[in-house]
Design a protein around this motif. Structure first.
Motif, PDB file in Angstrom:
ATOM      1  N   LEU A  52     -33.154  -5.328  30.204  1.00  0.00           N
ATOM      2  CA  LEU A  52     -31.727  -5.006  30.190  1.00  0.00           C
ATOM      3  C   LEU A  52     -31.000  -5.749  31.307  1.00  0.00           C
ATOM      4  O   LEU A  52     -29.895  -6.269  31.110  1.00  0.00           O
ATOM      5  CB  LEU A  52     -31.538  -3.493  30.321  1.00  0.00           C
ATOM      6  CG  LEU A  52     -30.131  -2.949  30.159  1.00  0.00           C
ATOM      7  CD1 LEU A  52     -29.542  -3.308  28.802  1.00  0.00           C
ATOM      8  CD2 LEU A  52     -30.158  -1.428  30.343  1.00  0.00           C
ATOM      9  N   ILE A  53     -31.602  -5.824  32.480  1.00  0.00           N
ATOM     10  CA  ILE A  53     -31.006  -6.591  33.580  1.00  0.00           C
ATOM     11  C   ILE A  53     -30.885  -8.062  33.175  1.00  0.00           C
ATOM     12  O   ILE A  53     -29.848  -8.694  33.384  1.00  0.00           O
ATOM     13  CB  ILE A  53     -31.830  -6.420  34.876  1.00  0.00           C
ATOM     14  CG1 ILE A  53     -31.752  -4.969  35.369  1.00  0.00           C
ATOM     15  CG2 ILE A  53     -31.355  -7.395  35.959  1.00  0.00           C
ATOM     16  CD1 ILE A  53     -32.768  -4.609  36.452  1.00  0.00           C
ATOM     17  N   ALA A  54     -31.935  -8.615  32.562  1.00  0.00           N
ATOM     18  CA  ALA A  54     -31.902 -10.013  32.112  1.00  0.00           C
ATOM     19  C   ALA A  54     -30.815 -10.229  31.064  1.00  0.00           C
ATOM     20  O   ALA A  54     -30.079 -11.230  31.114  1.00  0.00           O
ATOM     21  CB  ALA A  54     -33.269 -10.415  31.560  1.00  0.00           C
ATOM     22  N   ALA A  55     -30.698  -9.303  30.121  1.00  0.00           N
ATOM     23  CA  ALA A  55     -29.675  -9.422  29.078  1.00  0.00           C
ATOM     24  C   ALA A  55     -28.274  -9.328  29.677  1.00  0.00           C
ATOM     25  O   ALA A  55     -27.367 -10.091  29.295  1.00  0.00           O
ATOM     26  CB  ALA A  55     -29.869  -8.324  28.028  1.00  0.00           C
ATOM     27  N   TYR A  56     -28.099  -8.410  30.613  1.00  0.00           N
ATOM     28  CA  TYR A  56     -26.795  -8.224  31.256  1.00  0.00           C
ATOM     29  C   TYR A  56     -26.359  -9.490  31.997  1.00  0.00           C
ATOM     30  O   TYR A  56     -25.242  -9.968  31.816  1.00  0.00           O
ATOM     31  CB  TYR A  56     -26.862  -7.014  32.193  1.00  0.00           C
ATOM     32  CG  TYR A  56     -25.597  -6.744  32.952  1.00  0.00           C
ATOM     33  CD1 TYR A  56     -24.416  -6.418  32.290  1.00  0.00           C
ATOM     34  CD2 TYR A  56     -25.573  -6.814  34.340  1.00  0.00           C
ATOM     35  CE1 TYR A  56     -23.245  -6.170  32.991  1.00  0.00           C
ATOM     36  CE2 TYR A  56     -24.418  -6.563  35.046  1.00  0.00           C
ATOM     37  CZ  TYR A  56     -23.254  -6.248  34.374  1.00  0.00           C
ATOM     38  OH  TYR A  56     -22.086  -5.996  35.075  1.00  0.00           O
ATOM     39  N   VAL A  57     -27.247 -10.044  32.804  1.00  0.00           N
ATOM     40  CA  VAL A  57     -26.925 -11.263  33.543  1.00  0.00           C
ATOM     41  C   VAL A  57     -26.661 -12.413  32.573  1.00  0.00           C
ATOM     42  O   VAL A  57     -25.706 -13.176  32.744  1.00  0.00           O
ATOM     43  CB  VAL A  57     -28.053 -11.615  34.535  1.00  0.00           C
ATOM     44  CG1 VAL A  57     -27.877 -13.019  35.107  1.00  0.00           C
ATOM     45  CG2 VAL A  57     -28.110 -10.580  35.654  1.00  0.00           C
ATOM     46  N   SER A  58     -27.476 -12.533  31.532  1.00  0.00           N
ATOM     47  CA  SER A  58     -27.282 -13.602  30.546  1.00  0.00           C
ATOM     48  C   SER A  58     -25.943 -13.463  29.837  1.00  0.00           C
ATOM     49  O   SER A  58     -25.287 -14.472  29.541  1.00  0.00           O
ATOM     50  CB  SER A  58     -28.434 -13.594  29.538  1.00  0.00           C
ATOM     51  OG  SER A  58     -29.653 -13.869  30.183  1.00  0.00           O
ATOM     52  N   GLY A  59     -25.519 -12.227  29.580  1.00  0.00           N
ATOM     53  CA  GLY A  59     -24.205 -12.000  28.987  1.00  0.00           C
ATOM     54  C   GLY A  59     -23.086 -12.419  29.932  1.00  0.00           C
ATOM     55  O   GLY A  59     -22.114 -13.052  29.518  1.00  0.00           O
ATOM     56  N   LEU A  60     -23.230 -12.057  31.206  1.00  0.00           N
ATOM     57  CA  LEU A  60     -22.221 -12.471  32.191  1.00  0.00           C
ATOM     58  C   LEU A  60     -22.151 -13.989  32.289  1.00  0.00           C
ATOM     59  O   LEU A  60     -21.076 -14.552  32.505  1.00  0.00           O
ATOM     60  CB  LEU A  60     -22.537 -11.871  33.563  1.00  0.00           C
ATOM     61  CG  LEU A  60     -22.410 -10.354  33.693  1.00  0.00           C
ATOM     62  CD1 LEU A  60     -22.881  -9.902  35.075  1.00  0.00           C
ATOM     63  CD2 LEU A  60     -20.992  -9.885  33.413  1.00  0.00           C
ATOM     64  N   VAL A 136     -34.933  -3.384  44.374  1.00  0.00           N
ATOM     65  CA  VAL A 136     -33.847  -4.287  44.787  1.00  0.00           C
ATOM     66  C   VAL A 136     -34.353  -5.730  44.734  1.00  0.00           C
ATOM     67  O   VAL A 136     -33.687  -6.612  44.176  1.00  0.00           O
ATOM     68  CB  VAL A 136     -33.318  -3.925  46.194  1.00  0.00           C
ATOM     69  CG1 VAL A 136     -32.370  -5.001  46.720  1.00  0.00           C
ATOM     70  CG2 VAL A 136     -32.625  -2.558  46.170  1.00  0.00           C
ATOM     71  N   HIS A 137     -35.521  -5.966  45.300  1.00  0.00           N
ATOM     72  CA  HIS A 137     -36.117  -7.314  45.276  1.00  0.00           C
ATOM     73  C   HIS A 137     -36.224  -7.832  43.851  1.00  0.00           C
ATOM     74  O   HIS A 137     -35.796  -8.951  43.537  1.00  0.00           O
ATOM     75  CB  HIS A 137     -37.506  -7.278  45.926  1.00  0.00           C
ATOM     76  CG  HIS A 137     -38.259  -8.557  45.770  1.00  0.00           C
ATOM     77  ND1 HIS A 137     -38.978  -8.866  44.621  1.00  0.00           N
ATOM     78  CD2 HIS A 137     -38.385  -9.619  46.598  1.00  0.00           C
ATOM     79  CE1 HIS A 137     -39.514 -10.062  44.760  1.00  0.00           C
ATOM     80  NE2 HIS A 137     -39.184 -10.543  45.953  1.00  0.00           N
ATOM     81  N   ASP A 138     -36.819  -7.026  42.977  1.00  0.00           N
ATOM     82  CA  ASP A 138     -37.064  -7.491  41.617  1.00  0.00           C
ATOM     83  C   ASP A 138     -35.767  -7.689  40.842  1.00  0.00           C
ATOM     84  O   ASP A 138     -35.655  -8.618  40.037  1.00  0.00           O
ATOM     85  CB  ASP A 138     -38.024  -6.549  40.896  1.00  0.00           C
ATOM     86  CG  ASP A 138     -39.449  -6.670  41.433  1.00  0.00           C
ATOM     87  OD1 ASP A 138     -39.692  -7.501  42.340  1.00  0.00           O
ATOM     88  OD2 ASP A 138     -40.324  -5.929  40.963  1.00  0.00           O
ATOM     89  N   THR A 139     -34.767  -6.862  41.103  1.00  0.00           N
ATOM     90  CA  THR A 139     -33.460  -7.041  40.466  1.00  0.00           C
ATOM     91  C   THR A 139     -32.838  -8.361  40.891  1.00  0.00           C
ATOM     92  O   THR A 139     -32.326  -9.121  40.054  1.00  0.00           O
ATOM     93  CB  THR A 139     -32.525  -5.870  40.809  1.00  0.00           C
ATOM     94  OG1 THR A 139     -33.074  -4.664  40.262  1.00  0.00           O
ATOM     95  CG2 THR A 139     -31.122  -6.088  40.266  1.00  0.00           C
ATOM     96  N   VAL A 140     -32.875  -8.649  42.187  1.00  0.00           N
ATOM     97  CA  VAL A 140     -32.330  -9.919  42.678  1.00  0.00           C
ATOM     98  C   VAL A 140     -33.074 -11.093  42.047  1.00  0.00           C
ATOM     99  O   VAL A 140     -32.452 -12.060  41.580  1.00  0.00           O
ATOM    100  CB  VAL A 140     -32.381  -9.978  44.223  1.00  0.00           C
ATOM    101  CG1 VAL A 140     -32.089 -11.396  44.734  1.00  0.00           C
ATOM    102  CG2 VAL A 140     -31.394  -8.982  44.822  1.00  0.00           C
ATOM    103  N   LEU A 141     -34.394 -11.005  41.986  1.00  0.00           N
ATOM    104  CA  LEU A 141     -35.174 -12.114  41.425  1.00  0.00           C
ATOM    105  C   LEU A 141     -34.954 -12.266  39.923  1.00  0.00           C
ATOM    106  O   LEU A 141     -34.839 -13.390  39.420  1.00  0.00           O
ATOM    107  CB  LEU A 141     -36.657 -11.936  41.748  1.00  0.00           C
ATOM    108  CG  LEU A 141     -37.567 -13.110  41.389  1.00  0.00           C
ATOM    109  CD1 LEU A 141     -37.060 -14.441  41.936  1.00  0.00           C
ATOM    110  CD2 LEU A 141     -38.979 -12.833  41.888  1.00  0.00           C
ATOM    111  N   ILE A 142     -34.860 -11.154  39.183  1.00  0.00           N
ATOM    112  CA  ILE A 142     -34.564 -11.247  37.748  1.00  0.00           C
ATOM    113  C   ILE A 142     -33.209 -11.920  37.539  1.00  0.00           C
ATOM    114  O   ILE A 142     -33.074 -12.843  36.727  1.00  0.00           O
ATOM    115  CB  ILE A 142     -34.599  -9.860  37.071  1.00  0.00           C
ATOM    116  CG1 ILE A 142     -36.028  -9.314  37.021  1.00  0.00           C
ATOM    117  CG2 ILE A 142     -33.992  -9.924  35.663  1.00  0.00           C
ATOM    118  CD1 ILE A 142     -36.111  -7.826  36.671  1.00  0.00           C
TER     119      ILE A 142
END
Length: 183
Positions: A52-60, A136-142
């Protein structure tokens, strides 16, 4: 048609799949990174939440292929399915996700703009909602990795399947097998 000749049928290998076939020596570490970030066991974030984080960033980033594929991958791994993915993509602040995930999505959005936009306040807010340093680390890296993946796909002008069913088939494969090899 991609900006360069990938030497293959682009319809058979859309999006990132074509460039991965074109350069298998770079595909291996890119797939290993995606596996570690999105599919491998994680102590607290589910595969669906990480997708979901990957999809969200890709959408942005307006990367149609990555947004569509990772939205399908997230939906296949979340109980609420595509409804939740669409709600998060439309407005993560009102989507029915945990306060912790909402705070992590704010961090991901900041990374997408500029890594320096991740502030102590954003991290403290995520911690206040229960986020760990690992999360937090993994969110930043994703988020950072998906800025790269998005630019890789769009920078080469790869084709994007119009049929959502293509993403659903890939989602089932990723859910079971992960990112061990390009498709």
């Amino acid at each position: 048609m991609a900006h360069i000749d990938l030497g293959l049928d682009e319809k058979q290998f859309p999006g990132i799949n074509g460039p991965m076939r074109f350069r298998p020596e770079t595909a291996a570490p890119l797939n290993a990174l995606a596996e570690a970030l999105l599919h491998a066991p994680h102590p607290t974030l589910t595969a669906g939440e990480r997708e979901l984080i990957a999809a969200y960033v890709s959408g942005l980033n307006e990367c149609d292929f990555c947004c569509s594929s990772h939205s399908a991958f997230a939906a296949a791994q979340l109980d609420e399915g595509m409804t939740l993915v669409q709600q998060v993509r439309a407005d993560p602040q009102t989507a029915p996700v945990s306060a912790k995930l909402r705070a992590l999505l704010r961090i991901a959005a900041a990374v997408r703009q500029d890594g320096r936009k991740v502030t102590v306040e954003l991290v403290d807010a995520a911690r206040a909602e229960g986020a760990t340093d690992l999360e937090v680390h993994d969110t930043v890296l994703i988020a950072a990795a998906f800025c790269m993946y998005n630019r890789y796909v769009d920078g080469l002008g790869t084709i994007v399947p119009a049929d959502p069913a293509a993403y659903d088939v890939a989602a089932q494969r990723i859910k079971v097998n992960g990112y061990g090899q390009s498709s």
